[in-house]
Design a protein around this motif. Structure first.
Motif, mmCIF file in Angstrom:
data_model
loop_
_atom_site.group_PDB
_atom_site.id
_atom_site.type_symbol
_atom_site.label_atom_id
_atom_site.label_comp_id
_atom_site.label_asym_id
_atom_site.label_seq_id
_atom_site.Cartn_x
_atom_site.Cartn_y
_atom_site.Cartn_z
ATOM 1 N N HIS A 165 0.824 -1.217 0.000
ATOM 2 C CA HIS A 165 0.000 0.000 0.000
ATOM 3 C C HIS A 165 0.851 1.256 0.000
ATOM 4 C CE1 HIS A 165 -3.903 -1.856 0.832
ATOM 5 N NE2 HIS A 165 -3.280 -2.690 1.652
ATOM 6 N N VAL A 166 0.307 2.320 -0.607
ATOM 7 C CA VAL A 166 0.813 3.662 -0.350
ATOM 8 C C VAL A 166 0.075 4.093 0.909
ATOM 9 C CG1 VAL A 166 0.849 6.060 -1.145
ATOM 10 C CG2 VAL A 166 1.118 4.186 -2.794
ATOM 11 N N GLY A 167 0.765 4.246 2.000
ATOM 12 C CA GLY A 167 0.055 4.710 3.189
ATOM 13 C C GLY A 167 0.007 3.710 4.332
ATOM 14 N N ARG A 168 0.811 2.624 4.269
ATOM 15 C CA ARG A 168 0.928 1.750 5.441
ATOM 16 C C ARG A 168 1.523 2.571 6.582
ATOM 17 N NH1 ARG A 168 -2.016 -2.052 5.386
ATOM 18 N NH2 ARG A 168 -1.551 -4.184 4.843
ATOM 19 N N HIS A 190 -2.719 11.788 10.349
ATOM 20 C CA HIS A 190 -3.504 10.608 9.975
ATOM 21 C C HIS A 190 -2.608 9.373 9.866
ATOM 22 C CE1 HIS A 190 -5.616 7.965 6.977
ATOM 23 N NE2 HIS A 190 -6.594 8.229 7.826
ATOM 24 N N ASP A 226 -1.341 24.381 4.543
ATOM 25 C CA ASP A 226 -1.689 22.993 4.796
ATOM 26 C C ASP A 226 -0.367 22.234 4.730
ATOM 27 O OD1 ASP A 226 -2.344 20.336 4.607
ATOM 28 O OD2 ASP A 226 -4.113 20.654 3.351
ATOM 29 N N PHE A 247 -4.963 17.136 -1.826
ATOM 30 C CA PHE A 247 -6.013 16.240 -1.342
ATOM 31 C C PHE A 247 -7.288 17.068 -1.138
ATOM 32 C CE2 PHE A 247 -7.966 13.661 2.199
ATOM 33 C CZ PHE A 247 -8.208 12.526 1.430
ATOM 34 N N THR A 306 -1.957 7.365 7.677
ATOM 35 C CA THR A 306 -1.157 7.187 6.456
ATOM 36 C C THR A 306 -0.013 8.190 6.334
ATOM 37 O OG1 THR A 306 -2.689 8.640 5.267
ATOM 38 C CG2 THR A 306 -3.106 6.279 5.124
ATOM 39 N N LYS A 307 0.066 9.126 7.266
ATOM 40 C CA LYS A 307 1.113 10.148 7.183
ATOM 41 C C LYS A 307 2.431 9.617 7.755
ATOM 42 C CE LYS A 307 -1.200 13.474 5.285
ATOM 43 N NZ LYS A 307 -2.098 12.575 4.558
ATOM 44 N N GLY A 365 -6.606 16.482 10.685
ATOM 45 C CA GLY A 365 -6.110 17.637 9.947
ATOM 46 C C GLY A 365 -7.229 18.469 9.329
ATOM 47 N N THR A 366 -8.312 17.817 8.934
ATOM 48 C CA THR A 366 -9.402 18.540 8.271
ATOM 49 C C THR A 366 -10.073 19.513 9.234
ATOM 50 O OG1 THR A 366 -9.726 16.598 6.883
ATOM 51 C CG2 THR A 366 -11.497 18.218 6.889
ATOM 52 N N SER A 414 -1.485 17.203 9.417
ATOM 53 C CA SER A 414 -2.327 16.015 9.589
ATOM 54 C C SER A 414 -1.454 14.930 10.197
ATOM 55 C CB SER A 414 -2.855 15.517 8.240
ATOM 56 O OG SER A 414 -3.313 14.176 8.366
ATOM 57 N N ARG A 420 -0.809 4.789 -6.464
ATOM 58 C CA ARG A 420 -1.933 5.741 -6.487
ATOM 59 C C ARG A 420 -1.687 6.854 -7.499
ATOM 60 N NH1 ARG A 420 -5.323 5.060 -1.804
ATOM 61 N NH2 ARG A 420 -6.560 6.630 -2.895
ATOM 62 N N TYR A 469 -2.411 10.033 -7.029
ATOM 63 C CA TYR A 469 -2.652 11.276 -6.276
ATOM 64 C C TYR A 469 -2.259 12.467 -7.136
ATOM 65 C CZ TYR A 469 -3.007 8.740 -1.796
ATOM 66 O OH TYR A 469 -3.366 7.923 -0.759
ATOM 67 N N SER A 483 0.136 19.228 5.828
ATOM 68 C CA SER A 483 -0.180 17.818 6.118
ATOM 69 C C SER A 483 0.920 16.856 5.707
ATOM 70 C CB SER A 483 -1.473 17.417 5.405
ATOM 71 O OG SER A 483 -2.560 18.095 5.974
ATOM 72 N N HIS A 484 1.639 17.199 4.619
ATOM 73 C CA HIS A 484 2.685 16.285 4.139
ATOM 74 C C HIS A 484 4.060 16.644 4.688
ATOM 75 C CE1 HIS A 484 0.170 15.657 0.183
ATOM 76 N NE2 HIS A 484 -0.501 15.354 1.276
HETATM 77 N N1 T4K Z 1 -4.563 18.082 3.466
HETATM 78 C C1 T4K Z 1 -3.775 17.256 2.773
HETATM 79 C C2 T4K Z 1 -2.812 17.839 1.793
HETATM 80 C C3 T4K Z 1 -3.858 15.877 2.979
HETATM 81 O O1 T4K Z 1 -3.075 15.041 2.270
HETATM 82 C C4 T4K Z 1 -4.773 15.389 3.922
HETATM 83 C C5 T4K Z 1 -4.921 13.963 4.126
HETATM 84 C C6 T4K Z 1 -5.563 16.305 4.646
HETATM 85 C C7 T4K Z 1 -5.434 17.656 4.379
HETATM 86 C C8 T4K Z 1 -6.571 15.892 5.661
HETATM 87 O O2 T4K Z 1 -5.971 15.383 6.835
HETATM 88 P P1 T4K Z 1 -6.817 14.331 7.741
HETATM 89 O O3 T4K Z 1 -8.148 14.954 8.043
HETATM 90 O O4 T4K Z 1 -6.914 13.035 6.983
HETATM 91 O O5 T4K Z 1 -5.970 14.228 8.994
HETATM 92 C C9 T4K Z 1 -5.320 9.194 2.417
HETATM 93 C C10 T4K Z 1 -5.592 9.641 3.842
HETATM 94 O O6 T4K Z 1 -6.805 9.092 4.324
HETATM 95 C C11 T4K Z 1 -5.612 11.122 3.993
HETATM 96 O O7 T4K Z 1 -5.469 11.397 5.362
HETATM 97 C C12 T4K Z 1 -4.447 11.747 3.237
HETATM 98 N N2 T4K Z 1 -4.447 13.160 3.276
HETATM 99 C C13 T4K Z 1 -4.465 11.304 1.803
HETATM 100 C C14 T4K Z 1 -3.317 11.863 1.026
HETATM 101 O O8 T4K Z 1 -4.355 9.910 1.759
HETATM 102 P P2 T4K Z 1 -6.829 7.947 0.689
HETATM 103 O O9 T4K Z 1 -8.303 7.925 0.565
HETATM 104 O O10 T4K Z 1 -6.065 8.187 -0.519
HETATM 105 O O11 T4K Z 1 -6.251 6.629 1.285
HETATM 106 P P3 T4K Z 1 -6.693 5.733 2.543
HETATM 107 O O12 T4K Z 1 -6.979 6.544 3.721
HETATM 108 O O13 T4K Z 1 -7.697 4.803 2.059
HETATM 109 O O14 T4K Z 1 -5.339 4.941 2.807
HETATM 110 C C15 T4K Z 1 -4.465 4.488 1.757
HETATM 111 C C16 T4K Z 1 -4.004 3.083 2.019
HETATM 112 O O15 T4K Z 1 -3.232 3.047 3.183
HETATM 113 C C17 T4K Z 1 -5.116 2.099 2.226
HETATM 114 O O16 T4K Z 1 -5.568 1.596 1.021
HETATM 115 C C18 T4K Z 1 -4.470 1.044 3.097
HETATM 116 C C19 T4K Z 1 -3.397 1.778 3.821
HETATM 117 N N3 T4K Z 1 -3.743 1.947 5.225
HETATM 118 C C20 T4K Z 1 -4.612 2.942 5.579
HETATM 119 C C21 T4K Z 1 -4.962 3.091 6.904
HETATM 120 C C22 T4K Z 1 -5.916 4.181 7.321
HETATM 121 C C23 T4K Z 1 -3.210 1.085 6.153
HETATM 122 O O17 T4K Z 1 -2.449 0.181 5.792
HETATM 123 N N4 T4K Z 1 -3.532 1.243 7.468
HETATM 124 C C24 T4K Z 1 -4.378 2.226 7.891
HETATM 125 O O18 T4K Z 1 -4.612 2.351 9.095
HETATM 126 O O19 T4K Z 1 -6.527 9.114 1.726
#
Ligand code: T4K
Length: 402
Positions: free
Chosen positions: A37-40, A212, A186, A115, A214-215, A91-92, A210, A341, A343, A188-189
């Motif tokens: 995964h991208v985001g482990r 989160h 922002d 994002f 995945t960060k 972060g949101t 953020s 991904r 992105y 977050s990254h």
């Molecule tokens: N601003 C920016 C520039 C951001 O990039 C983000 C978040 C925010 C604001 C908002 O911050 P937060 O409110 O989220 O704190 C992911 C994240 O969910 C998101 O937080 C992040 N940016 C964005 C860049 O990536 P998705 O929908 O692309 O992927 P997601 O959450 O389904 O995770 C990707 C993969 O990671 C999954 O397919 C499996 C893996 N994973 C994910 C989680 C949650 C794991 O292996 N374990 C886990 O616990 O958004």
């Protein structure tokens, strides 16, 4: 050790990828038995975290700006060299609270290439996001494009340090000063990334992180506003806690943006392992950099060697001479269980409600389109070992060489 391009990868012991004939998309099993995964998440020392978690449970204090959350805030302030950290549940919400506390209204200029939460946070505060184009080299806001989008309704700029690479902070500050605009980032990254030697967190009126899962650095879910502005810090603390000024006196229509104690315990634990996370990401980045540099039609977005970076994102970009389209490459990688991904395709302006609001916004965003159509983000982080990275590279190489 054999050079990267001569190595035989045996990630799935029954398979190697030497040429396009070996690709799973042409039949056969994937190179990786489990999805990459991208985001482990990067997770610090389990025993240290579990000990902290036990103490939280024993204390029977779980939330409401408890001692662990406060200790976490002081650690973040110390690490970033910033006066105030106001920890949040994500972060949101932190972006929304910052938007409101800064008094942003009317229109705020923001990149479309980010994002979706960046734009949504403004929209939720009844502020209209106005999308400005990016520099195709840095992927960050182009200051000239920002200038073009300023109207009498503009009250602020929300820059993004995309991929952890600093936005053009000096140029944006100049524009903000010239036009009397608020400026927030922002970030977050960008946790642990620097600009001219200064860690991100101190630029503009405030910056938002953020944390989160995945960060690069996570607190399960979480985030923070960081600022050197005392009044802004006080205001955002109030907003985070329903507007309670003290035990039973409410002086503002606040919301609930609090970080839990268990999340803060995760944060304190992961802070202790930041150097290890960076080291692993850097090793992976170097492997990708060397491996991709030998291929035609694909480049890797680089990180400045003179700055601190978290190397959280491995951002590859296809050029016209790559033999297949970006989406076909993603399909091929997914067939091998590499969940790359695209992105942040197709840009916020092409998502709802923004697309319906401004169907022609794309006319002002040519670089956003070019970049969003070419980027492939590859897996990295502490879940990947060297063999995994070499395996991913073997797939990309097989495609590149046809
Ligand atoms: N601003 C920016 C520039 C951001 O990039 C983000 C978040 C925010 C604001 C908002 O911050 P937060 O409110 O989220 O704190 C992911 C994240 O969910 C998101 O937080 C992040 N940016 C964005 C860049 O990536 P998705 O929908 O692309 O992927 P997601 O959450 O389904 O995770 C990707 C993969 O990671 C999954 O397919 C499996 C893996 N994973 C994910 C989680 C949650 C794991 O292996 N374990 C886990 O616990 O958004």
């Amino acid at each position: 050790m054999a050079p990267l391009d001569q190595m035989t990868v045996r990630v799935n012991s029954r398979k190697t990828v030497r040429s396009s004939h070996d690709l799973a998309v042409n039949g056969g099993e994937p190179l990786f038995a489990e999805p990459l995964h991208v985001g482990r998440p990067n997770i610090g020392n389990h025993a240290v975290f579990l000990d902290r978690a036990r103490q939280v449970l024993e204390s029977q204090w779980l939330s409401n700006n408890g001692p662990v959350a406060q200790a976490f805030e002081r650690e973040i302030e110390r690490f970033l060299g910033v006066k105030h950290c106001i920890a949040m549940c994500n972060g949101t919400i932190a972006l929304e609270i910052a938007t409101r506390a800064l008094g942003m209204s009317g229109e705020v200029i923001v990149p479309s290439y980010t994002f979706i939460a960046t734009a949504h946070a403004l929209q939720w505060q009844a502020v209209t996001p106005i999308f400005a184009d990016i520099d195709p080299v840095t992927h960050n806001l182009d200051p000239m494009a920002v200038r073009r989008m300023i109207t009498p309704r503009t009250t602020g700029i929300l820059g993004v340090h995309l991929w952890g690479r600093p936005a053009p902070v000096e140029a944006l500050q100049e524009i903000a000063n010239e036009h009397g605009l608020r400026l927030m980032y922002d970030a977050s990254h960008g946790f642990g990334c620097s600009h001219k030697g200064q860690l991100l967190g101190s630029f503009g009126d405030c910056e938002v992180f953020s944390f989160h899962a995945t960060k690069f650095f996570n607190t399960f879910e979480g985030g923070a506003i960081v600022t050197n502005d005392d009044a802004l810090a006080e205001k955002t603390r109030l907003m985070r806690n329903f507007g309670f000024a003290n035990y039973d006196q409410v002086i503002y229509p606040g919301t609930n943006g609090k970080l839990t104690e268990i999340a803060a315990a995760m944060g304190l634990t992961n802070l202790q392992d930041l150097d290890r996370f960076v080291a692993v990401n850097w090793r992976n980045y170097e492997l990708y950099r060397k491996g991709l540099s030998q291929l035609r039609g694909i480049t890797l977005l680089d990180y400045s060697e003179t700055e601190r970076n978290n190397y959280q994102y491995i951002v590859a970009q296809l050029t016209d001479d790559f033999p297949v389209s970006r989406d076909r490459l993603i399909e091929i990688l997914h067939a091998e269980n590499v969940l790359a991904r695209r992105y942040f395709w197709p840009g916020c302006h092409n998502m709802e409600p923004y697309h319906s609001f401004y169907p022609h916004a794309g006319l002002m965003l040519p670089n956003t389109k070019t970049v969003a159509d070419r980027v492939v983000v590859l897996p990295t982080g502490s879940a990947l070992n060297e063999g995994d990275v070499r395996g991913v590279l073997s797939i990309v190489r097989a495609v590149a060489e046809g």
